[in-house]
Design a protein around this motif. Structure first.
Motif, short mmCIF file in Angstrom:
data_model
loop_
_atom_site.label_atom_id
_atom_site.label_comp_id
_atom_site.label_asym_id
_atom_site.label_seq_id
_atom_site.Cartn_x
_atom_site.Cartn_y
_atom_site.Cartn_z
N ASP A 167 4.08 28.43 8.61
CA ASP A 167 5.45 28.87 8.87
C ASP A 167 6.17 27.69 9.52
O ASP A 167 5.88 27.33 10.67
N ASN A 177 7.01 28.15 17.83
CA ASN A 177 7.76 29.08 18.68
C ASN A 177 6.70 30.01 19.27
O ASN A 177 6.03 30.70 18.50
N PHE A 196 5.00 33.96 17.53
CA PHE A 196 6.25 34.68 17.23
C PHE A 196 5.89 36.14 16.97
O PHE A 196 5.18 36.45 16.01
N ASN A 234 2.06 28.06 12.87
CA ASN A 234 3.49 27.80 12.99
C ASN A 234 3.67 26.50 13.78
O ASN A 234 3.38 26.45 14.97
N GLY A 287 15.43 34.21 4.10
CA GLY A 287 14.94 33.59 5.34
C GLY A 287 13.44 33.39 5.32
O GLY A 287 12.74 33.75 4.36
N ALA A 288 12.95 32.80 6.43
CA ALA A 288 11.50 32.62 6.56
C ALA A 288 10.82 33.97 6.77
O ALA A 288 9.69 34.18 6.32
N GLY A 289 11.53 34.89 7.44
CA GLY A 289 10.99 36.24 7.63
C GLY A 289 10.76 36.92 6.28
O GLY A 289 9.72 37.55 6.06
N TYR A 328 10.98 25.12 11.75
CA TYR A 328 11.44 24.10 12.71
C TYR A 328 10.99 22.69 12.31
O TYR A 328 11.05 21.78 13.13
N SER A 361 17.49 28.43 8.57
CA SER A 361 18.08 29.11 9.72
C SER A 361 18.25 28.18 10.91
O SER A 361 19.25 28.26 11.63
N LYS A 362 17.27 27.33 11.13
CA LYS A 362 17.27 26.53 12.36
C LYS A 362 17.79 25.12 12.09
O LYS A 362 18.60 24.61 12.83
N SER A 369 12.84 28.15 6.17
CA SER A 369 14.22 28.60 5.97
C SER A 369 15.17 27.50 6.42
O SER A 369 14.74 26.45 6.93
N ARG A 394 20.61 34.11 5.96
CA ARG A 394 19.35 34.63 5.42
C ARG A 394 18.93 33.89 4.15
O ARG A 394 18.83 34.47 3.07
C1 LIG Z 1 8.29 30.99 14.09
C2 LIG Z 1 9.36 31.70 13.34
N1 LIG Z 1 9.09 32.12 12.09
C3 LIG Z 1 10.01 32.78 11.36
C4 LIG Z 1 11.26 33.05 11.89
C5 LIG Z 1 12.24 33.81 11.05
O1 LIG Z 1 13.19 32.92 10.54
P1 LIG Z 1 14.37 33.42 9.61
O2 LIG Z 1 15.51 33.75 10.51
O3 LIG Z 1 14.66 32.27 8.71
O4 LIG Z 1 13.89 34.61 8.87
C6 LIG Z 1 11.58 32.64 13.20
C7 LIG Z 1 12.89 32.95 13.78
O5 LIG Z 1 13.14 32.81 14.95
C8 LIG Z 1 10.61 31.93 13.92
O6 LIG Z 1 10.83 31.51 15.17
#
Ligand SMILES: Cc1ncc(COP(=O)(O)O)c(C=O)c1O
Length: 395
Positions: free
Chosen positions: A213, A179, A131, A175, A105-107, A216, A243-244, A241, A252
């Motif tokens: 980051d 978010n 975030f 970012n 994931g991005a995290g 989105y 994810s979104k 990632s 992940r």
């Molecule tokens: C700004 C931002 N960065 C990173 C993440 C983490 O993303 P991931 O679920 O792909 O790890 C999120 C998840 O909500 C996010 O909003």
């Protein structure tokens, strides 16, 4: 105490989002799920595009020998090559597989980058609101957040960034789409930021990294597009990632890419590959890596999120809420009609509406509404939003 003091403190002050999540569970049990309007989580409500399932079926019918085994820590070469080709086209630069690390994931990508570059007590400048997990990620690697305000429309405030830079500054973390605000930074703003960082990197005698980051990136509205950070500054990491934009947060899977023109790129990449391993990820999930290699051009139907944004904005505007219309992501960050955002969000709870106080994102006096929910949730919550703002204005 069974857990460390530090973790205990983090649990106590941690995420408003989680508190709301728990409040949501309790309220849904009491009032029925259909009567609770939960705007607290950024969990996409759209299913992944149909092609995702097709690709998974194909992969399961045609297993490669060793496909569940360990692999190079940076990820499958074929996937990194596909990502590099995709980025080369998108950013008009020449990426190779060695510029990419596939991540959890991005995290995961953010943790890998931060662990790679941060020395203890070095600072990372972050425009607020932001975030909130960033603080925990920085703390994982002994980094220190240095937050700076944004302008009233949530665009970058360069004076504030310039004032925040000093000898201990290691990186700036941005970012976009954002978010919690939905802001998309313009190409001109990224150029200005790039010029500023070039000037100060020269003065400091080492690069201040830019970490972008962008999970989105593909979720943008009204024809807005997200400009390339790589074009504005060479010392740039991109973390992202699926994810979104593919609605795969539970799988992940994401990646980190470095600017092909970054100085000392090879050393940096070696560091990132090691960090991916020693953080315990070892490599990103194998089947997902194979799947996303065929899905780089795919996206969920963004027009559905745009419709939700429009419904929410029109409804809240009629009620009298004030906000900057989001250009991307799936969050709205209106001002709370009273200064105390926690009190206002608590009042919304009485109407079974769950939002997150802006304070949870270092943006007090606001609240975050995640509109990745059913259209009906938005529709049915509107009378409650109206009653609460009316009551607040009576005081
Ligand atoms: C700004 C931002 N960065 C990173 C993440 C983490 O993303 P991931 O679920 O792909 O790890 C999120 C998840 O909500 C996010 O909003």
């Amino acid at each position: 105490m069974p857990v460390s003091k530090k973790i205990q403190a983090s649990i106590e002050k941690s995420s408003w989002i989680r508190k709301m999540f728990e409040e949501g569970i309790a309220r849904k049990a009491k009032f029925g799920a259909e009567n609770v309007f939960d705007f607290s989580l950024g969990n996409p409500n759209l299913e992944p595009p149909p092609k995702f399932r097709e690709v998974l079926m194909r992969l399961s019918k045609d297993p490669k020998p060793g496909q569940h085994g360990y692999m190079p820590n940076a990820g499958h070469v074929q996937t990194r090559k596909a990502v590099a080709d995709y980025l080369s086209k998108l950013h008009h630069l020449s990426f190779g597989p060695d510029d990419i690390v596939m991540t959890v994931g991005a995290g995961g990508a953010l943790n890998v980058v931060l662990k790679t570059v941060l020395n203890p007590a070095e600072e990372v400048i972050i425009p607020r609101p932001y975030f909130v997990e960033y603080n925990f990620y920085l703390d994982n690697h002994q980094g220190v957040p240095k937050t700076v305000p944004t302008k009233p429309d949530f665009s970058l405030d360069f004076d504030a960034i310039e004032k925040a830079i000093h000898a201990n500054t290691r990186a700036v973390l941005i970012n976009s789409p954002n978010n919690p605000t939905g802001k998309v930074y313009t190409g001109q703003d990224l150029d200005t930021l790039g010029d500023l960082l070039k000037t100060f990197s020269r003065k400091l005698g080492q690069p201040i990294y830019l970490i972008a980051d962008e999970p989105y990136r593909k979720i943008v509205y009204d024809g807005v597009s997200v400009p390339s950070v790589f074009a504005s500054y060479p010392e740039t990491f991109l973390v992202t990632s699926f994810s979104k934009d593919l609605s795969l947060p539970g799988e992940r899977i994401g990646y980190a890419a470095v600017n092909p023109n970054m100085s000392d790129k090879k050393t940096v990449m070696n560091g990132m590959i090691l960090c991916n391993r020693v953080l315990g990820y070892v490599n990103a999930p194998s089947i997902m890596q194979r799947a996303v290699a065929d899905l780089l051009e795919e996206t969920v139907d963004v027009s559905l999120y745009q419709r939700k944004r429009d419904m929410l904005c029109a409804g809240l505007e009629d009620c009298g809420y004030e906000f900057s219309k989001p250009e991307g992501a799936f969050y709205l960050f209106p001002k709370t009609p009273i200064e105390d955002d926690v009190a206002f969000v608590t009042a919304l709870q009485e109407e079974n509406i769950l939002a997150v106080p802006g304070s949870g994102f270092f943006g007090p006096g606001h609240m975050r509404i995640a509109y990745c929910v059913d259209d009906r949730t938005i529709e049915k919550a509107m009378p409650g939003f109206l009653r609460v703002i009316r009551r607040a204005k009576e005081y």
